[in-house]
Design an enzyme around this catalytic site. Structure first.
Site, PDB file in Angstrom:
ATOM      1  CE  LYS A 186      -4.492   0.667   0.135  1.00 52.90           C
ATOM      2  NZ  LYS A 186      -5.507  -0.311  -0.309  1.00 52.90           N
TER       3      LYS A 186
HETATM    4  N1  GLU Z   1      -7.139  -0.110  -3.489  1.00 52.66           N
HETATM    5  C1  GLU Z   1      -7.883  -1.286  -3.836  1.00 52.66           C
HETATM    6  C2  GLU Z   1      -7.945  -2.254  -2.671  1.00 52.66           C
HETATM    7  O1  GLU Z   1      -7.837  -1.850  -1.533  1.00 52.66           O
HETATM    8  C3  GLU Z   1      -7.374  -1.910  -5.125  1.00 52.66           C
HETATM    9  C4  GLU Z   1      -5.976  -2.411  -5.076  1.00 52.66           C
HETATM   10  C5  GLU Z   1      -5.463  -2.902  -6.449  1.00 52.66           C
HETATM   11  O2  GLU Z   1      -6.246  -2.960  -7.377  1.00 52.66           O
HETATM   12  O3  GLU Z   1      -4.275  -3.209  -6.515  1.00 52.66           O
HETATM   13  O4  GLU Z   1      -8.168  -3.411  -2.842  1.00 52.66           O
END
Ligand code: GLU
Length: 443
Positions: A133
């Site tokens: 993240k």
């Molecule tokens: N931000 C989204 C999540 O929390 C998508 C993450 C992604 O597609 O890599 O799953």
């Protein structure tokens, strides 16, 4: 303010993560720290597994963390310094995957928690990724488009030591969108001298994005709710739904549940929400939002607070805002029969216990909102093979992967006699542990 959790390295210098404490005993513990909450959940799930102690210690803390402070030239000529992070939780099952968040509330512990949840989510969905993240402490609404572009390009450059189509693939999250992903893709490509679309997902379709990606998270939420209603013996026709959060996840989920015949009775954004027992006319709310408003003060509906929305009488509550919304303070007042976690970490461990006593069916975040990363994976595969599928193919694959994961979670909940959240995390953690041991510990 990043105080973080205590890493008491003096107690055990060889294995600092073994002794990160999630903030004391469960009574009187602060519920505010998402990483402490993620660790509490992790410890609970792990207690049902027979894992090697060292593997548990390894999975309790992130593999690597990058903090960056970087300057951005503002439109008025001022130079402002911003702080950002990129955290890789686990790299065992493949390149790391996870969104980038722009919010004034970003902290290192929040990013750590979100990275850990990405590892569980990808493993649960059987995607060949580890979890990551990123976040920048910024309110994107207060920047001009040019400032946002410069901030994005500089932050992308700062984290480019980690990023790459084979190493770490960002995506949108709270406060970012396909345009931000386009700037990341362009910045990374400019540094390399040629286009590398697979470095980021959630891009516009024009530059290698996938059809169906924007709707994927909301579509997955809708699918999970249908399955949960079936299990609870509630017909979808006229099942009442309240949605907290009207961003990409909440707004698409609203459309999906209406298409499935359910009755949307309440929606909210950060400033408040609205309620109508007769059902909300989504198209006029959406038009109102496109004119730049929030969902408050809307003709023919009653204004409600976010707190009131959470405790409304309804069949399904979709928590699609941010973490720590359902806590020990309001969990006993929740009247929904099903809680669908469109956001990551909306329910604290204390609230989990209260909801479980009330027999509320929770669709845990790492399952409920996994449609997004699942179609991100399909986008990445399409970019790598440079061959793109029609939207029907995307939705068919998404449905297949969501159905399998949902089935596996329900079966594991039965087998281990645990909550859906523990079941989902048990499956994910076991898979990552297995992969770790099969690969072996280097050297
Ligand atoms: N931000 C989204 C999540 O929390 C998508 C993450 C992604 O597609 O890599 O799953």
């Amino acid at each position: 303010m990043d105080e973080g959790l205590k890493l008491e390295t003096s107690e055990n210098p060889g294995s600092p993560c073994a002794i990160i404490r999630p903030g004391g005993s469960s009574k009187g513990r602060s519920e505010d720290n998402p990483y402490a909450n993620a660790l509490t959940q992790f410890d609970k799930a792990v207690s049902h597994l027979n894992l090697k102690r060292g593997v548990v210690d390894m999975l309790r803390c992130p593999k690597r963390e990058l903090s960056v402070n970087f300057p951005v030239m503002m439109d008025n000529g001022d130079i402002r310094i911003f702080r950002g992070y990129r955290v890789h939780h686990s790299v065992v099952k493949g390149p790391t995957k996870g969104g980038i968040r722009y919010s004034p509330n970003v902290t290192l512990d929040e990013v750590r928690a979100l990275a850990m949840w990405m590892s569980w989510k990808c493993a649960l969905m059987n995607l060949p990724y580890g979890g990551a993240k990123g976040g920048v402490i910024v309110n994107p609404k207060l920047l001009s488009s040019r400032e946002l572009e410069r901030l994005t390009r500089r932050y992308s450059t700062e984290i480019s030591v980690l990023m790459g189509p084979e190493s770490d693939i960002p995506a949108p999250d709270v406060g970012t969108n396909p345009q931000v992903m386009a700037w990341i893709m362009d910045t990374y490509s400019m540094h390399r001298g040629f286009s590398i679309p697979a470095v980021v997902t959630g891009k516009p379709v024009e530059i290698g994005g996938s059809l169906g990606r924007t709707e994927a998270t909301g579509r997955g939420v809708g699918f999970c709710i249908l399955e949960a209603l079936k299990l609870r013996g509630i017909g979808p026709k006229n099942a009442t739904v309240a949605i907290q959060g009207f961003g990409n996840v909440g707004s698409v989920a609203a459309r999906m549940v209406q298409e499935l015949g359910m009755k949307l009775v309440a929606v909210s954004c950060s400033k408040g929400g609205l309620y109508s027992g007769d059902g909300i006319d989504l198209s006029s709310v959406t038009r109102h939002l496109e004119r730049g408003g929030c969902v408050t003060n809307f003709a023919g509906t009653d204004s409600i607070s976010n707190e009131e929305l959470l405790t409304l009488e309804c069949d399904v509550l979709i928590a699609a805002a941010v973490e720590n919304q359902i806590t020990s303070q309001n969990a006993d007042k929740i009247k929904a029969k099903i809680v669908a976690e469109g956001a990551n970490g909306p329910t604290t461990p204390e609230a989990d216990e209260i909801l479980s006593e009330k027999d509320v069916f929770i669709i845990p975040d790492i399952l409920c909102n996994a449609g997004g990363v699942t179609v991100s994976y399909l986008e990445w595969v399409q970019d790598l093979q440079a061959f793109f599928w029609p939207v029907e193919e995307i939705n068919r694959k998404l449905q297949y992967l969501m159905a399998k994961a949902f089935e596996n979670v329900i079966a594991a909940a039965k087998q281990f006699r645990v909550s859906n959240r523990e079941a989902a995390q048990i499956l994910a953690i076991q898979r990552i542990s297995d992969a770790t041991l099969i690969r072996g510990i280097y050297p």
